[in-house]
Design a protein around this motif. Structure first.
Motif, PDB file in Angstrom:
ATOM      1  N   LEU A   4       0.884  -1.065   0.238  1.00  0.00           N
ATOM      2  CA  LEU A   4       0.505  -0.132   0.079  1.00  0.00           C
ATOM      3  C   LEU A   4       1.126   0.771  -0.093  1.00  0.00           C
ATOM      4  O   LEU A   4       1.544   1.057   1.267  1.00  0.00           O
ATOM      5  N   TYR A  36      -4.657  -2.150  -8.259  1.00  0.00           N
ATOM      6  CA  TYR A  36      -6.512  -1.601  -7.557  1.00  0.00           C
ATOM      7  C   TYR A  36      -6.390  -1.165  -7.415  1.00  0.00           C
ATOM      8  O   TYR A  36      -5.860  -0.519  -7.077  1.00  0.00           O
ATOM      9  N   VAL A  37      -6.806  -0.372  -8.591  1.00  0.00           N
ATOM     10  CA  VAL A  37      -7.260   1.567  -8.676  1.00  0.00           C
ATOM     11  C   VAL A  37      -6.833   2.101  -8.718  1.00  0.00           C
ATOM     12  O   VAL A  37      -5.350   1.604  -8.974  1.00  0.00           O
ATOM     13  N   SER A  39      -5.163   4.427  -6.830  1.00  0.00           N
ATOM     14  CA  SER A  39      -4.155   4.286  -5.403  1.00  0.00           C
ATOM     15  C   SER A  39      -3.166   3.978  -4.214  1.00  0.00           C
ATOM     16  O   SER A  39      -3.062   4.022  -3.596  1.00  0.00           O
ATOM     17  N   ASN A  41      -2.559   0.736  -4.859  1.00  0.00           N
ATOM     18  CA  ASN A  41      -2.738  -0.584  -4.396  1.00  0.00           C
ATOM     19  C   ASN A  41      -2.281  -1.519  -5.109  1.00  0.00           C
ATOM     20  O   ASN A  41      -2.261  -2.144  -6.013  1.00  0.00           O
ATOM     21  N   HIS A 101     -13.432   1.866   6.751  1.00  0.00           N
ATOM     22  CA  HIS A 101     -12.097   1.948   6.514  1.00  0.00           C
ATOM     23  C   HIS A 101     -10.965   1.696   7.833  1.00  0.00           C
ATOM     24  O   HIS A 101     -11.942   1.367   8.945  1.00  0.00           O
ATOM     25  N   ARG A 161      -7.454   3.091   3.537  1.00  0.00           N
ATOM     26  CA  ARG A 161      -8.028   2.504   2.712  1.00  0.00           C
ATOM     27  C   ARG A 161      -9.708   1.859   2.979  1.00  0.00           C
ATOM     28  O   ARG A 161     -10.312   1.742   4.374  1.00  0.00           O
ATOM     29  N   ASN A 162     -10.347   1.953   1.932  1.00  0.00           N
ATOM     30  CA  ASN A 162     -12.194   1.684   1.926  1.00  0.00           C
ATOM     31  C   ASN A 162     -11.998   1.079   2.346  1.00  0.00           C
ATOM     32  O   ASN A 162     -11.065  -0.268   1.841  1.00  0.00           O
ATOM     33  N   ARG A 164     -13.995  -1.377   0.549  1.00  0.00           N
ATOM     34  CA  ARG A 164     -14.414  -1.607  -0.506  1.00  0.00           C
ATOM     35  C   ARG A 164     -12.618  -2.368  -1.449  1.00  0.00           C
ATOM     36  O   ARG A 164     -12.752  -3.485  -1.209  1.00  0.00           O
ATOM     37  N   THR A 165     -12.186  -1.523  -1.085  1.00  0.00           N
ATOM     38  CA  THR A 165     -10.281  -2.073  -0.993  1.00  0.00           C
ATOM     39  C   THR A 165     -10.082  -3.096  -0.591  1.00  0.00           C
ATOM     40  O   THR A 165      -9.053  -3.930  -0.949  1.00  0.00           O
ATOM     41  N   THR A 168     -11.137  -5.754  -1.627  1.00  0.00           N
ATOM     42  CA  THR A 168     -10.732  -6.223  -2.614  1.00  0.00           C
ATOM     43  C   THR A 168      -9.674  -6.711  -2.539  1.00  0.00           C
ATOM     44  O   THR A 168      -8.804  -8.211  -3.295  1.00  0.00           O
ATOM     45  N   LEU A 169      -8.520  -6.514  -2.114  1.00  0.00           N
ATOM     46  CA  LEU A 169      -7.043  -6.706  -1.630  1.00  0.00           C
ATOM     47  C   LEU A 169      -7.251  -7.577  -1.076  1.00  0.00           C
ATOM     48  O   LEU A 169      -6.474  -8.729  -1.638  1.00  0.00           O
TER      49      LEU A 169
END
Length: 188
Positions: A4, A36-37, A39, A41, A101, A161-162, A164-165, A168-169
């Motif tokens: 991250l 991922y996305v 930002s 990750n 978060h 990180r939110n 969802r992130t 997902t990670l």
């Protein structure tokens, strides 16, 4: 492992294209690199099982490749995000992933409770995990007085990180390691 990067592609001034980041990570000797996305990750495989050594190597490579940004890097093993997902103490409050978060703290040491009166920020809340801080922010991160106060405290800066992130990670790391995904997690 999950890497991250802190402060990447936030606020417009710290641009790091994800294709360039994947190249830098792969050129640093890591395999199966996926982002991922947009930002910072990264899910990767490493011949070195030491997350702190991987973080140091990525920090140096990113500082060289992105000198204007020089992002800090927090790394977790593939198993650690699964534990973070399982350990969220706020999932019983609501299932909206935008309200949850996690701040991942750097270094190998355990997280410490911040020196502040959390009750003063109600209905916002925080809980200290193993090496992370969970935040319950029903108004979101952008308007959160608790998140602003937490960011102003002295001590090691983490990277948030939110939910969802985070989920997902965790799923991406599980897929790479062959582990079964965490059940009961808020869909992300």
């Amino acid at each position: 492992m999950v890497a991250l990067l802190r402060g990447v592609n936030v606020g417009g001034a710290t641009k790091v294209p994800m294709a360039d980041l994947r190249r830098v990570v792969a050129d640093s000797g890591f395999g199966d690199v996926r982002t991922y996305v947009n930002s910072g990750n990264v899910v990767l495989t490493s011949p070195d099982p030491d997350a702190e050594a991987v973080a140091a190597r990525l920090r140096a490579a990113c500082a060289e490749a992105f000198p204007a940004v020089r992002p800090d890097v927090v790394v977790r093993t593939a198993e650690e995000p699964r534990g973070v997902v399982a350990g969220n103490p706020f999932l019983d409050r609501d299932a909206d992933p935008t309200h949850h978060h996690v701040v991942f703290l750097p270094g190998p040491g355990p997280a410490a409770a911040p020196d502040l009166d959390v009750a003063a920020f109600h209905p916002e809340d925080l809980a200290v995990g193993r090496r992370e801080v969970y935040l319950f922010l029903p108004g979101g991160m952008g308007r959160s007085r608790l998140a602003q106060r937490l960011a102003s405290l002295p001590g090691p800066a983490g990277t948030a990180r939110n939910w969802r992130t985070v989920t997902t990670l965790s799923a991406m790391a599980d897929a790479r390691s062959g582990a079964s995904p965490q059940s009961g997690a808020v869909p992300g």
